[in-house]
Design a protein around this motif. Structure first.
Motif, PDB file in Angstrom:
ATOM      1  N   LEU A  95      -8.379   6.864  -4.890  1.00 31.48           N
ATOM      2  CA  LEU A  95      -8.048   6.893  -3.266  1.00 31.48           C
ATOM      3  C   LEU A  95      -9.368   7.468  -2.656  1.00 31.48           C
ATOM      4  CD1 LEU A  95      -6.149   6.927  -0.803  1.00 31.48           C
ATOM      5  CD2 LEU A  95      -5.241   9.248  -1.292  1.00 31.48           C
ATOM      6  N   GLN A 123      -7.636   2.450  -3.240  1.00 34.35           N
ATOM      7  CA  GLN A 123      -6.994   2.242  -1.924  1.00 34.35           C
ATOM      8  C   GLN A 123      -7.833   3.091  -1.028  1.00 34.35           C
ATOM      9  OE1 GLN A 123      -2.927   3.882  -1.948  1.00 34.35           O
ATOM     10  NE2 GLN A 123      -3.160   4.788  -0.005  1.00 34.35           N
ATOM     11  N   TRP A 288      -0.019   7.104  -2.901  1.00 35.19           N
ATOM     12  CA  TRP A 288      -0.607   6.722  -3.868  1.00 35.19           C
ATOM     13  C   TRP A 288      -0.473   7.327  -5.111  1.00 35.19           C
ATOM     14  CZ3 TRP A 288      -4.883  10.324  -5.866  1.00 35.19           C
ATOM     15  CH2 TRP A 288      -5.866   9.536  -6.677  1.00 35.19           C
ATOM     16  N   THR A 298      -1.578   0.121  -4.156  1.00 32.63           N
ATOM     17  CA  THR A 298      -0.990  -0.555  -2.960  1.00 32.63           C
ATOM     18  C   THR A 298      -2.136  -0.018  -1.807  1.00 32.63           C
ATOM     19  OG1 THR A 298       0.358   1.382  -2.685  1.00 32.63           O
ATOM     20  CG2 THR A 298       1.140  -0.687  -3.816  1.00 32.63           C
ATOM     21  N   GLY A 299      -1.567  -0.409  -0.696  1.00 36.31           N
ATOM     22  CA  GLY A 299      -2.251   0.264   0.777  1.00 36.31           C
ATOM     23  C   GLY A 299      -3.395  -0.461   0.866  1.00 36.31           C
ATOM     24  N   SER A 301      -7.333  -1.935   1.208  1.00 32.35           N
ATOM     25  CA  SER A 301      -7.942  -2.503  -0.046  1.00 32.35           C
ATOM     26  C   SER A 301      -9.407  -1.997   0.307  1.00 32.35           C
ATOM     27  CB  SER A 301      -7.402  -3.974  -0.249  1.00 32.35           C
ATOM     28  OG  SER A 301      -8.206  -4.602   0.718  1.00 32.35           O
ATOM     29  N   SER A 340      -3.815  -7.707   3.598  1.00 36.13           N
ATOM     30  CA  SER A 340      -3.397  -6.548   2.646  1.00 36.13           C
ATOM     31  C   SER A 340      -2.080  -5.938   3.466  1.00 36.13           C
ATOM     32  CB  SER A 340      -4.265  -5.504   2.773  1.00 36.13           C
ATOM     33  OG  SER A 340      -4.591  -4.880   4.238  1.00 36.13           O
ATOM     34  N   ARG A 341      -1.244  -5.565   2.421  1.00 39.19           N
ATOM     35  CA  ARG A 341       0.136  -4.762   2.594  1.00 39.19           C
ATOM     36  C   ARG A 341       0.996  -5.848   3.268  1.00 39.19           C
ATOM     37  NH1 ARG A 341       0.908  -0.010   1.632  1.00 39.19           N
ATOM     38  NH2 ARG A 341       2.986  -0.203   2.461  1.00 39.19           N
TER      39      ARG A 341
END
Lengths: 341, 341, 341, 341
Positions: A95, A123, A288, A298-299, A301, A340-341
């Motif tokens: 992250l 992320q 996260w 996820t989240g 990018s 994204s997402r």
């Protein structure tokens, strides 16, 4: 529990220390396994009272500390590229606080490195995507009931700017949040930017162009305008109104307790982004941690981080030249196909 | 124009002078034909600059002044009965400020006198019925979309009370507005009243029971509660929330310009009922002038004025005894069949 | 980490399952060590996927399961007394859902048992004390800037009531939240209660007295009124306005995103208390875990639980008799001197 | 009364008929003395029921009708120049609806004609200057407590556009209100304009560039942005936020009664400018009548009308070219020294 996720936190400044507190006391399912900061005292202080934490100066060494399974990068922006690439080499989930990499050339190297891996590991810390109000707005726009979004009107105000804040930083630091939020909310890329500069406020430091009014055009034909005013003096305010074909929606109005006294009804306005977005940070890190423990990424990018860099650089050129400036990104790798997402 | 309605204004105090100004400069279709006040100087001052006005001390004589076609009673409450009866004898249309008659025995005499005439001549000055927000709420309730009203929650706050304001006046003067508004909004009569007395505010004059909390029951099974607080210090606030079977509606929240400065978003709160209800007074008088010129009598009736007196008297007894007190009105004459308006 | 707090959760129904999820995935520093429910399948289902959890039918046995260091009681109210006394015998810290004990006689036994211990072990689950808005209001009142509180106007609305909800439960279940909140906000005890009953809504089940209007008097001379309407149909709304000597403050107004479409500006209203108070529950349990790990007991006490029982019982009598009913609690043990928190 | 101001109303269309109604029934101190419209039936219909009104086709002849002491011009814009010049020749006071004259060349001729008279005769119908909220905002900005204004963010939305509305009319008709309001609020002249065009809404007629986003720069270094969206479908919304050095202020948020039902709290949004600005029109005309009877000319001047024309023309060029366009007005005659009002 054997399966608490061991996290190395790089950077023990304001943001890093806050993330260490969050991992230790707020978030479920994680523990701080290592803390790295060139300032050894600062690192030790941030890790005080925690069990089983390796404290060191070298961020890359921290990735190899005992029990480290994931990395949270909260060091200064210029240090991010090296840390990200090191994490990629080790296959460690990351992250990474924003900006992913301050300059778009470095951001592109990170993008290409992850694309070569063929799978996402990082992320990027655009925490507004985890704010309840932003998520409601996103859900409403995605639902389609209001029709196509035509315009986003954004406000980004800070009480005062930190020392050494430059005119360019209004665009590439402050507005970078709106750059990501607009791309995410609209599911569109920003293609051109214009910056208007009213006479600076008397409340701004000498020489700082504050406020600014930044206009983005998108590849979907929408318009995004952002008032950025980092020495407004009266509050931390982040608002967004989406104007669509059949309705509009607005988030970010102040609303807490209403106190009526001495001739006026007052609502307190947040003074700090750590207050306004405290829940968003908590939810970002929890999400996260949860995804990482499930083996997922996820989240926002690396593509989102790269795009933010490229748009911000165009914005700074637009500020300097006064001219409408087009955004010229590298092609989007297949890994990041789809918004994204 | 030959047909401007000639109005005799009785009483040239604060309210009378305001109505003279309104008839002269705000309202269309009327002119001040006579002004009467026992204080001759005050009457002359209020009439200064107007053409063709007869100024006198005697209110009844004013009804016979040249050009008088209608009467606006703004003298002290105890003088209303004589003026109303005199106007009835002459067949003159009347707009009478509240209270119609302070005691219910006198109010009953006025009621019986008009009933004997067999036609309405008087409109009582419950100006809230002409306030835009109250009218919206009335229309909503009458529309029936929210179902049957179950409760009205009312707030009535003044910055400070006038000199010589008594504990009983919180009920029979201040709350009399809510008494009429509740009867009108619900289309129901108030049948019982209970008054609760918290420890008085330190901001109230010594000995004044302020605030009070007044509860009314209705013949339709609804409940009306009123917070009355006449030395609240912070604003003039009149609010009403109607809670119905399928929804609620609220009026009277402060809302003007929102000013954000120094950490709070503020909305100014009115300090005075002449500000809050300025438009309602204008509309009340214009409506009365228009109806009178058409030969009609509309608006709150003498029955409404009588009912307010009877309920207010029961309220004062409830305050004094601490007990739930039933309201015992005289029968409603046929002339007033149907809830007014 | 060796020091994750091992919690036995008693009751695996709706609320218990939610607390198990919260301890496992939301809260930092705790783990579920045991789950007990007479319905073994339900207990097993609630514990599915968790490591190291003892699942049993007998709640008291669960207190002795391996690794249990604290207890969260979420079983039906009638089972609380036995569980609390068992925890006291073992010296285990407890978080007990409301009602602490449904009848005041049983509540008094628990109070006396803890008082005999001479130290607090139990926190009672009045989660509103952990809601951000309630805490702001409490801080404002405690700050004293608005002067002494004179009245609290409260609204408690549910979309619909559960099956088998009785008229008494509007007072002793729904309003019990306001009973605790008022005691806490004011720092005063409730001394008398009156219940008014408008004609029930057509939306309420046959025979249910819904809505009700409940009035409390306090030993500090304040007045607390509560509209409770558990079949309002339109939303879950919990509001509170404190009226003080120099100002008023209101919490609980709806405010999320404002959507303007088709002629109206709309704000969504929460439909469920688990939505409205989700953050409060999270904060309540996190605070309890943190305090327990530090060896402290904070939050609403057994005295608060007892007081709520006694006041609620007086309220039910007031509902049944229609009369003002005084509250007659047992003396407060020294252990609970000072209003909690 | 002998001194009711006799007004000739030119134009009996939608706006003219509304002004006739206003002069007859709402405003105090005036009467309609003449009505002129090329459509004789329309003129007769608008004058129906009024006494002593001369009805004719020729607007200039109407100025010479018996009893005419002042002129209200509500005819189509292209007819205004002739009517204004005719009124000037007769020394008649004028209230002229906007646009004063549609093209800046004609507007300049009117400006020069009045300047040659050496005294003001005409007030231009920018009614927003008489709206309560705009006046509050103006007073706040003039008071200086918020510091220098840096930006105005404006919204101008209509439910739908009239037939034959063109893309240029969004700028030179709709936005002309914001052009005047910005000049008035800031006390500054607009010096440059840029127009951005997002992809048109699917709700706009084929070929109409709707919405547009218009940016003005001022000679005081401020920035004014206007979203104009004349087929938004959901309401008539006029909002303005002034962002200053030490605070911001916002007007125009919807606020009427709040109705909570079926899961949302709703406030009705006005659908029509005659609703939103009804009070402003009444106050504008009353103020004009009052000033005229006193022998004064106040309110927006011919210079304001001329400036609006010049800025609007630059705006239309900016729309057509896509380029920032500077505004090049003629010098301001001494008669109009000082910012108006």
């Amino acid at each position: 529990m054997a399966d608490l996720l061991g996290v190395a936190v790089l950077g023990a400044g304001h943001m890093g220390a806050d993330h260490i507190r969050r991992l230790d006391r707020v978030v479920s399912g994680a523990r701080v396994a290592a803390v790295a900061d060139p300032d050894a005292d600062r690192a030790a202080e941030a890790a005080a009272g925690l069990d089983g934490v390796t404290v060191l100066k070298d961020p890359v060494a921290a990735l190899d500390a005992p029990g480290v399974e994931a990395v949270l990068i909260a060091s200064p922006g210029p240090d991010h590229e090296e840390a990200l690439l090191a994490a990629f080499r080790r296959g460690l989930p990351v992250l990474c606080e924003k900006p992913m990499v301050p300059d778009s050339t470095g951001a592109l190297r990170v993008l290409e490195a992850e694309a070569r891996l063929g799978r996402r590991l990082a992320q990027i810390g655009f925490m507004r995507r985890y704010d309840t109000e932003y998520r409601r707005l996103k859900a409403l726009l995605d639902g389609g009931g209001l029709g196509r979004p035509l315009m986003l009107h954004c406000t980004h105000r800070n009480v005062s700017s930190p020392a050494r804040f430059t005119s360019a930083m209004l665009v590439d630091s402050s507005v970078s949040h709106e750059i990501d939020a607009a791309r995410w909310l609209l599911g569109q890329e920003l293609t051109a930017v214009t910056v208007l500069r009213p006479t600076p406020s008397g409340g701004a430091p000498e020489g700082l162009l504050d406020p600014q009014f930044v206009l983005f055009e998108t590849d979907g034909g929408a318009l995004v305008d952002v008032e950025v005013f980092v020495n407004c003096g009266f509050g931390y305010q982040v608002r967004c109104e989406a104007v669509c074909e059949r309705g509009s929606a607005r988030i970010g109005d102040e609303h807490t307790m209403v106190v009526t006294t001495a001739g006026s009804a007052r609502e307190e306005v947040a003074q700090d982004y750590l207050v306004r977005f405290a829940d968003a940070y908590d939810r970002e890190v929890q999400t996260w941690v949860d995804a990482t423990r499930r083996g997922e990424v996820t989240g926002p990018s690396v593509w989102d981080g790269y795009a933010a860099s490229v748009v911000a650089e165009a914005g700074v050129r637009a500020l300097e030249t006064g001219a409408r400036t087009t955004v010229e990104p590298a092609p989007r790798p297949d890994l990041y196909a789809g918004v994204s997402r």
